[in-house]
Design a protein around this motif. Structure first.
Motif, mmCIF file in Angstrom:
data_model
loop_
_atom_site.group_PDB
_atom_site.id
_atom_site.type_symbol
_atom_site.label_atom_id
_atom_site.label_comp_id
_atom_site.label_asym_id
_atom_site.label_seq_id
_atom_site.Cartn_x
_atom_site.Cartn_y
_atom_site.Cartn_z
ATOM 1 N N SER A 36 99.744 -11.491 -106.056
ATOM 2 C CA SER A 36 98.385 -12.023 -105.910
ATOM 3 C C SER A 36 97.779 -11.592 -104.578
ATOM 4 O O SER A 36 96.569 -11.343 -104.489
ATOM 5 C CB SER A 36 98.398 -13.543 -106.031
ATOM 6 N N GLN A 37 98.604 -11.483 -103.540
ATOM 7 C CA GLN A 37 98.111 -11.007 -102.245
ATOM 8 C C GLN A 37 97.690 -9.535 -102.331
ATOM 9 O O GLN A 37 96.692 -9.125 -101.738
ATOM 10 C CB GLN A 37 99.200 -11.192 -101.183
ATOM 11 N N ASP A 41 94.345 -9.214 -104.045
ATOM 12 C CA ASP A 41 93.278 -9.589 -103.113
ATOM 13 C C ASP A 41 93.028 -8.470 -102.105
ATOM 14 O O ASP A 41 91.872 -8.189 -101.759
ATOM 15 C CB ASP A 41 93.662 -10.878 -102.392
ATOM 16 N N ASP A 45 89.584 -6.471 -101.385
ATOM 17 C CA ASP A 45 88.969 -6.356 -100.060
ATOM 18 C C ASP A 45 88.805 -4.893 -99.639
ATOM 19 O O ASP A 45 87.797 -4.524 -99.037
ATOM 20 C CB ASP A 45 89.828 -7.086 -99.018
#
Length: 449
Positions: free
Chosen positions: A293-294, A297, A301
């Protein structure tokens, strides 16, 4: 599928590739108590030694048979015998990996016959394993030498054994750093599997201070572990360059295998963890679900900066595929791709063309690109073109910490995205400083008292 085009220049101007013997020697450095030896002139070894020392900033064990004009003409058997005996007496390695060079390959020496004769004449070498790798440096590149060495090590030292459940072989490509291999070991071990990594530079070239000194490699895959690889239940290779070694293991011990073309990016890591879950019978640990999930993200970004940029890459085939595929997934256009040697990896690269050439070819084609990605020999090109340069691969001699860089797995991919994006942001700030003036601070809140 990329179309592979070979540069037709009469000479190499600014080299991208390094030689096969150096790649084979690098593979040998992932074996414990090992001494790699280049069968050629002293210059062949010393130039490679300088690159390895500058990249890793460590003492590198690498020896030579020191061929000269006379022995090149008359034959180098005595040089081979003398080198092996001296190395055995001074360093007492458990394994010696002998790599040929263009000098001895052109001469047509029967190295296999030399080693057999040395064995029969010098019984004191019977407690030392001898591995020969044919690596002429007038063809191929670093990745080819590593591939041949991995295959020769497996063919010479691995024997079939009863299957040990939950034991798996990991064959990392030469594009993986010691930090990458540490991450790979941690991921596999998290599923309760016992990995045998061959070769394992994370134990020998990871920049540690050893309490003891010896003339050979300090760490790596032990001889016992190499032999145990014949009893593993499964083999996982990272990079197309490991396919030949995995196939050799299968032919010797019957070990099934799967090759992951890369472990940089979201989808290949999903497949990798699913395979580990299948092999272990365990669910993917929550730690890696969080890391996934990181990464998603981070991709969200970072794509605001990488989307639409034109990138120029120069690297060995498997590294080119790993980084190029990630950039394409982040919205970048792979405008220029230059590589060192032929490989099945090129067919998987999301680019129109791959040029087998040098950094001059890359520089001529990259004038309209926004980002350059190659090793440290591209720094002059970056200065002339006034483009940001991200240093990857081998050698990187004007930065420290190369042994600890991690660019695989969810976490490593995220680190790579941050590195690329921050480089692009820095370039934007440099070119358009007025657009990056910090907004004024909000006025302080008045007290109600």
């Amino acid at each position: 599928m990329a179309v592979v085009v070979e540069s037709k220049k009469a000479c190499t101007v600014n080299p991208l590739k390094t030689s096969q013997p150096l790649g084979a020697s690098y593979a040998a450095m992932g074996l414990d108590a090992c001494m790699p030896v280049m069968h050629g002139s002293q210059g062949c070894t010393s130039f490679g030694l300088v690159l390895l020392v500058r990249h890793f900033r460590e003492a590198i064990p690498l020896q030579t048979t020191a061929m000269n004009e006379v022995t090149t003409i008359l034959g180098g058997y005595e040089n081979v015998e003398t080198a092996l005996l001296n190395i055995r007496r001074r360093a007492a390695p458990k394994i010696i990996v002998l790599c040929s060079t263009g000098l001895t390959e052109t001469n047509g020496e029967d190295i296999v016959g030399h080693l057999a004769m040395v064995r029969s004449r010098k019984p004191e070498l019977n407690d030392t394993e001898l591995v020969y790798v044919s690596t002429p440096d007038y063809v191929g590149a670093f990745e080819d030498g590593y591939r041949h060495a991995l295959t020769a090590i497996v063919k010479t030292l691995v024997k079939p054994l009863p299957t040990v459940h939950r034991q798996v072989n990991l064959l990392p490509g030469c594009h993986l750093s010691p930090g990458d291999i540490d991450e790979l070991r941690e991921i596999v071990s998290a599923f309760g599997l016992n990995p045998i990594i061959l070769p394992d530079v994370s134990r020998s070239l990871d920049g540690h201070l050893s309490p003891v000194w010896r003339g050979t490699t300090l760490g790596g895959t032990t001889l016992d572990q190499i032999r145990m690889a014949g009893g593993s239940a499964f083999t996982i290779g990272v990079g197309e360059q490991t396919r030949e070694g995995a196939q050799t293991l299968e032919s010797i011990a019957g070990t099934p295998f799967e090759i992951f073309e890369r472990l940089t990016g979201l989808e290949p890591n999903d497949r990798f963890l699913q395979r580990l879950a299948q092999l272990s019978g365990q669910a993917v640990p929550a730690k890696y679900r969080r890391q996934r999930s990181q990464l998603v993200d981070a991709m969200l970004d970072g794509h605001f900066y990488t989307g639409g940029i034109k990138a120029a890459l120069g690297a060995e085939p498997d590294l080119l595929l790993a980084i190029g595929s990630l950039l394409q997934e982040m919205g970048a256009d792979l405008s220029v791709c230059v590589s060192t040697t032929t490989s099945a990896s090129h067919a998987l690269l999301p680019a129109s063309t791959v040029v087998l050439g040098d950094l001059e070819d890359m520089e001529r084609a990259a004038t309209a690109c926004d980002l350059l990605i190659t090793h440290s020999h591209g720094r002059q090109m970056a200065a002339r073109l006034d483009k940001p340069l991200m240093r990857v691969g081998f050698p990187v001699f004007d930065r420290i910490g190369n042994a600890h860089r991690c660019q695989i797995g969810y976490r490593g991919t995220m680190n790579l995205i941050f590195e690329i994006t921050n480089l692009l942001i820095e370039q934007i700030v440099h070119r358009h400083p007025a657009d990056w003036v910090l907004p004024p601070s909000p006025p302080p809140q008045q007290s109600r008292l």
